[in-house]
Scaffold this active site. Structure first.
Site, PDB file in Angstrom:
ATOM      1  N   ASP A  51       0.855  -1.172   0.000  1.00 49.82           N
ATOM      2  CA  ASP A  51       0.000   0.000   0.000  1.00 49.82           C
ATOM      3  C   ASP A  51       0.902   1.235   0.000  1.00 49.82           C
ATOM      4  O   ASP A  51       2.143   1.123   0.030  1.00 49.82           O
ATOM      5  CB  ASP A  51      -0.961  -0.039   1.203  1.00 49.82           C
ATOM      6  CG  ASP A  51      -2.196   0.812   0.976  1.00 49.82           C
ATOM      7  OD1 ASP A  51      -3.206   0.587   1.653  1.00 49.82           O
ATOM      8  OD2 ASP A  51      -2.138   1.706   0.101  1.00 49.82           O
TER       9      ASP A  51
HETATM   10  C1  GLC Z   1      -4.438   4.079  -0.077  1.00 46.70           C
HETATM   11  C2  GLC Z   1      -5.388   2.997   0.397  1.00 46.70           C
HETATM   12  C3  GLC Z   1      -5.614   1.897  -0.599  1.00 46.70           C
HETATM   13  C4  GLC Z   1      -5.564   2.451  -2.013  1.00 46.70           C
HETATM   14  C5  GLC Z   1      -4.145   2.946  -2.245  1.00 46.70           C
HETATM   15  C6  GLC Z   1      -3.969   3.542  -3.638  1.00 46.70           C
HETATM   16  O1  GLC Z   1      -3.520   4.389   0.919  1.00 46.70           O
HETATM   17  O2  GLC Z   1      -5.079   2.392   1.645  1.00 46.70           O
HETATM   18  O3  GLC Z   1      -6.884   1.284  -0.293  1.00 46.70           O
HETATM   19  O4  GLC Z   1      -5.888   1.437  -2.957  1.00 46.70           O
HETATM   20  O5  GLC Z   1      -3.730   3.906  -1.278  1.00 46.70           O
HETATM   21  O6  GLC Z   1      -4.725   4.714  -3.752  1.00 46.70           O
END
Ligand code: GLC
Length: 731
Positions: free
Chosen positions: A292
């Protein structure tokens, strides 16, 4: 003859192996790098038709061999991009990759959480919590189909969805991104979404790859705040948090995004036991994992686990992270290259990660020479898609209380509409809507209706609007009170403004004082009050709900939510939504529906304001004749269950029949009941239907003392409505 799946898999494996054999170490490491659009973006207002800086893009592709890009351009006005602009962007990325040495395509990932978030005019569905309230897997499948089509129209092949986290902590600001507190419901709806989104072959022009997130245990922070520690025993993990990911893997999702937080002191991105031993060796996941946002370097900057950024990369890659959402620079590339050259990350590990990534790229159709965006005609925001979205919004609305049949309102009723969620599209949609936080009302489409606008359209001349209060501040409560005097009924629209992630952290579930004050003032008028709650999680509304004549729980019903709510309130749609979570009576009332027997003693029993599965109709239903086919089954056998459901009222409607099971004696304490099956049926007034369910050995199983799934002989009890029938499993 169509090649078998095995033939297809073997062909892909051969193609990937042949490619890897040609790749340099630099090209391999680059495939493990995902950067945010901003790294290649051009913010010059004159270049917004295709806001890419070609020199930056070519540097990313040819010097850093970047394998993936994510996210939307952050243009000055922050609006969603037109499909035309998206096609220019994705075409430019495709061109740059096609000019690289090995022409390996970039896989572009996007958060299309309730539809194509960042494509102007996309069909934006009820959020997951509201899709769960429909208890309708077919609708979830259709949402998947439509979302895949509409991102492919934008040239986007990979969706960071569905969230398979289980929502068992009502404070958590991402509860609404989950399908609620129950494993079976979340697994069923998530798998249906994936089936629709991917079909049998997600290289097809109208299908796209999904991503299960956030593996695993992210949704259960002990203090309710996003990205804070969860303490989850392995038994609880296996009983409540792994099964929905098992269902997602079984449904064929090829990628998994990792939990940003930590469980039992181990950050998700450093957890070899979860990412390799469990996910790979036990669950057999073959796709690739993606970190993430910035979570690898956070092992150093935030978690104080790694002593340096270089060590953070080593820990994460060796734990099982295949792709790094770096995402704002190329540090991961430089550090991993150094680690590989030093032999601290073996080539076998890099080849393993790259092989997984390339395999998914082939499966997604990126290597097809004719790979083009899907034509927008008949594939984007079609009337059929809007109709399905309206149906989903209708089925998501939960009628929680309806004293003296205050609802549906008379068509001629004079209604005062007031409160902070009455006239906002953003209150109907929540986060991940046009912008990350979804809170820029000015960017919302002008042709969609707020609750107020929908009521005014349906009942012109009968609707009076006084804001009353904002989310956290009083506006004109006195005016609302005086306006109420000339009305038949008050629609009090309370709840939450949009948010996601840490921006939505709160300290308690109480409603803000201004909203409570507005409610109390209007209740004091003596006029009948209908409370409408919108927002991503339950809030403590008990004093208001106990005095209100009607309560409607809308959560986040999406872009058609205003129309759907107005249709329900004015009787043009008979509500059938049911709660996918427990609605707490008190701030600390976080006992959930599947509580343990020890929690059913009077002093600490399960007394929510509204229980999981609760939802009324304008008609009435009754179940009867619950029966099991055999009072005894052998270990390993399944058992059929039948029950009749009847529409005992005067209106046609839909009813979801929920089948629960209790294991009456086991070596690990078992919940008082667990949802094991459900069926939603339309029934005309007076109509009845017999429903048949089959409980399999897996339905009877639980995580035993040795942490393995087991079925134990003994008595079980099937529960539907107010009936219960026992059966026994014998060795
Ligand atoms: C964010 C979220 C995740 C998302 C990612 C990309 O921090 O936790 O759910 O898909 O970043 O935007």
């Amino acid at each position: 003859m169509k090649p078998s799946e095995t033939d297809n898999d073997n062909a892909i494996a051969a193609q990937v192996k042949q490619l890897i054999a040609q790749m340099t170490l630099e090209e391999k490491v680059g495939q493990m790098v995902q950067i945010d659009f901003s790294v290649i973006g051009d913010t010059n207002p004159a270049h917004q038709a295709c806001p890419i800086d070609r020199a930056k893009l070519d540097n990313a592709i040819n010097h850093y061999h970047v394998g993936s890009i994510l996210n939307t351009p952050h243009t000055p006005d922050n609006k969603a991009q037109s499909v035309a602009t998206w096609c220019k962007i994705t075409e430019e990325v495709r061109r740059a990759a096609a000019q690289s040495r090995l022409k390996i395509p970039v896989i572009y990932g996007i958060d299309a959480i309730h539809g194509a978030t960042y494509s102007q005019g996309a069909t934006l569905f009820p959020q997951a919590i509201s899709m769960a309230a429909t208890f309708n897997p077919k609708l979830s499948e259709q949402e998947g189909e439509i979302t895949a089509r509409e991102i492919r129209v934008s040239g986007l092949p990979w969706n960071f969805s569905p969230v398979m986290d289980i929502g068992r902590q009502p404070l958590w600001p991402r509860l609404w991104e989950t399908y609620g507190e129950d494993v079976h419901l979340a697994s069923t709806l998530g798998a249906a979404f994936i089936k629709g989104h991917q079909g049998d072959d997600f290289s097809a022009p109208d299908k796209a790859a999904t991503c299960l997130k956030h593996f695993v245990g992210y949704s259960f922070p002990i203090n309710g705040k996003d990205r804070t520690p969860a303490w989850i025993s392995e038994r609880m993990l296996r009983e409540y948090f792994l099964p929905s990911f098992e269902a997602g893997i079984k449904a064929g999702s090829p990628t998994i995004m990792i939990n940003s937080s930590e469980v039992d002191g181990i950050p998700g991105h450093a957890n070899h036991h979860y990412l390799t031993t469990i996910l790979r060796d036990e669950m057999g996941f073959k796709g690739f994992t993606v970190s993430d946002w910035e979570d690898i370097i956070r092992l150093y900057t935030r978690d104080k686990m790694a002593a340096s950024p270089r060590e953070a990369v080593k820990i994460a890659v060796m734990a099982g992270v295949d792709m790094s959402m770096v995402p704002l620079d190329f540090s991961f590339y430089d550090l991993l290259l150094d680690l590989a050259k030093a032999g601290e990350v073996p080539m076998t590990r890099i080849d393993e990660a790259v092989s997984r990534i390339l395999t998914v790229k082939v499966q997604t159709g990126l290597f097809k020479p004719d790979h083009q965006p899907l034509p927008a005609e008949n594939n984007f925001a079609t009337p059929a898609a809007q109709a399905i979205n309206l149906q989903a919004a209708h089925e998501a609305i939960i009628l929680a209380k309806n004293d003296h049949a205050v609802l549906p309102l008379q068509k001629s009723a004079k209604v005062l509409v007031t409160g902070p969620t009455a006239n906002l599209l953003s209150a109907l949609n929540g986060g991940w809507t046009i912008t990350w936080q979804g809170d820029n009302e000015s960017l919302y489409p002008k042709d969609k209706l707020t609750v107020l606008a929908a009521l005014q359209q349906k009942s012109p001349g009968n609707i009076t609007y006084v804001p009353g209060s904002g989310f956290d501040s009083e506006i004109d409560i006195a005016n609302a009170v005086s306006a109420a005097k000339n009305q038949d009924v008050i629609l009090l629209c309370l709840g939450e403004k949009p948010y996601t992630e840490t921006m939505g952290n709160i300290d308690n579930l109480d409603l803000p004082a201004a909203q409570t004050k507005l409610a109390q003032a209007l209740l004091a008028t003596g006029k009948p009050v209908v409370l409408l709650m919108l927002g991503g999680r339950p809030r403590i509304i008990t004093p208001i709900a106990e005095q209100a004549a009607g309560v409607v729980l809308g959560f986040l019903p999406g872009m058609e939510g205003g129309r759907a709510i107005a249709d329900v309130l004015l009787g043009d749609y008979n509500p059938n939504g049911k709660l996918p979570i427990t609605y707490p009576r008190h701030p600390n009332g976080i006992t959930l529906y599947d509580y343990k027997p020890i929690e059913s003693l009077d002093s600490n029993s399960y007394k929510p304001l509204y229980p999981f599965g609760h939802g009324l109709s304008y008609t009435s239903f009754a179940t009867s004749g619950l029966a099991v086919a055999k009072p005894k089954i052998k270990m390993g056998e399944s058992v059929d269950v039948t029950v009749n459901v009847k529409n005992t009222g005067k209106l046609a409607g839909q009813e979801t029949v929920l089948l629960y099971l209790q294991d009456l004696a086991a070596s690990v304490t078992r919940p008082n009941k667990q949802l094991k099956a459900f069926k939603k049926v339309p029934l005309a007034a007076g109509e009845s239907q017999q429903l048949r369910f089959t409980l399999t050995p897996h339905d009877l199983s639980f995580i035993g003392v040795d942490l393995k799934r087991v079925v134990e002989a003994g008595e079980f009890e099937v529960k539907v409505g107010d009936e219960a029938v026992k059966f026994a499993v014998v060795e």
